[in-house]
Write a protein that holds these residues in place. Structure first.
Motif, PDB file in Angstrom:
ATOM      1  N   SER A  16      39.285  37.999  33.480  1.00 18.99           N
ATOM      2  CA  SER A  16      37.845  37.925  33.266  1.00 18.99           C
ATOM      3  C   SER A  16      37.304  39.129  32.505  1.00 18.99           C
ATOM      4  O   SER A  16      36.188  39.084  31.993  1.00 18.99           O
TER       5      SER A  16
ATOM      6  N   GLU B  13      27.569  38.077  34.912  1.00 20.74           N
ATOM      7  CA  GLU B  13      28.566  37.809  35.954  1.00 20.74           C
ATOM      8  C   GLU B  13      29.421  39.028  36.298  1.00 20.74           C
ATOM      9  O   GLU B  13      30.215  38.977  37.240  1.00 20.74           O
ATOM     10  N   ASP B  14      29.265  40.110  35.556  1.00 22.16           N
ATOM     11  CA  ASP B  14      29.941  41.363  35.909  1.00 22.16           C
ATOM     12  C   ASP B  14      29.169  42.130  36.978  1.00 22.16           C
ATOM     13  O   ASP B  14      29.650  43.158  37.469  1.00 22.16           O
TER      14      ASP B  14
END
Length: 127
Positions: A63, A89-90
């Motif tokens: 990812s 999303e981090d």
């Protein structure tokens, strides 16, 4: 007493960059593989990056590949996580961890393999 202290977290817009640092009060830092993990609310802690104590071998989670790099400075007992092209999303709390090992080229990706953990630093990426 072993301490791992992370710093460098903060609020950043999507596409931005941050550099996390982790300073370890380990006498055996130069013989410790280091790892970065993250945990978002309601989710399990997940592997982000690992680095061998020699610094010559690293691993980045799928990812984060192509966006994150891990490095270390054994003279300063510090490991770094350079993050770029950040995405919402981090967003998570990021933790560093250490594991004493005799294997200079090993890195580890499972939380259970690590001996010591820092308190974490929050990274928030806004869209």
């Amino acid at each position: 007493q072993v301490q791992l202290v992370e710093s460098g977290g903060g609020l950043v817009q999507a596409g931005g960059s941050l550099r996390l640092s982790c300073v370890a009060s380990l006498r055996t830092f130069s013989s410790a593989a280091m790892g970065w993990f993250r945990q978002a609310p309601g989710k399990e802690r997940e592997f982000v990056a690992g680095i061998s104590w020699s610094g010559g071998d690293t691993d980045i989670a799928d990812s984060a590949k192509g966006r994150f790099t891990v490095s270390r400075d054994n003279a300063k007992n510090t490991v770094f996580l350079q993050m770029s092209s950040l995405k919402p999303e981090d967003t998570a709390a990021y933790y560093c961890a250490s594991k004493y090992t005799v294997h200079r080229n090993r890195y580890y990706s499972r939380p259970i393999e690590y001996d010591f953990w820092g308190q974490g630093t929050q990274v928030t990426v806004s869209s």
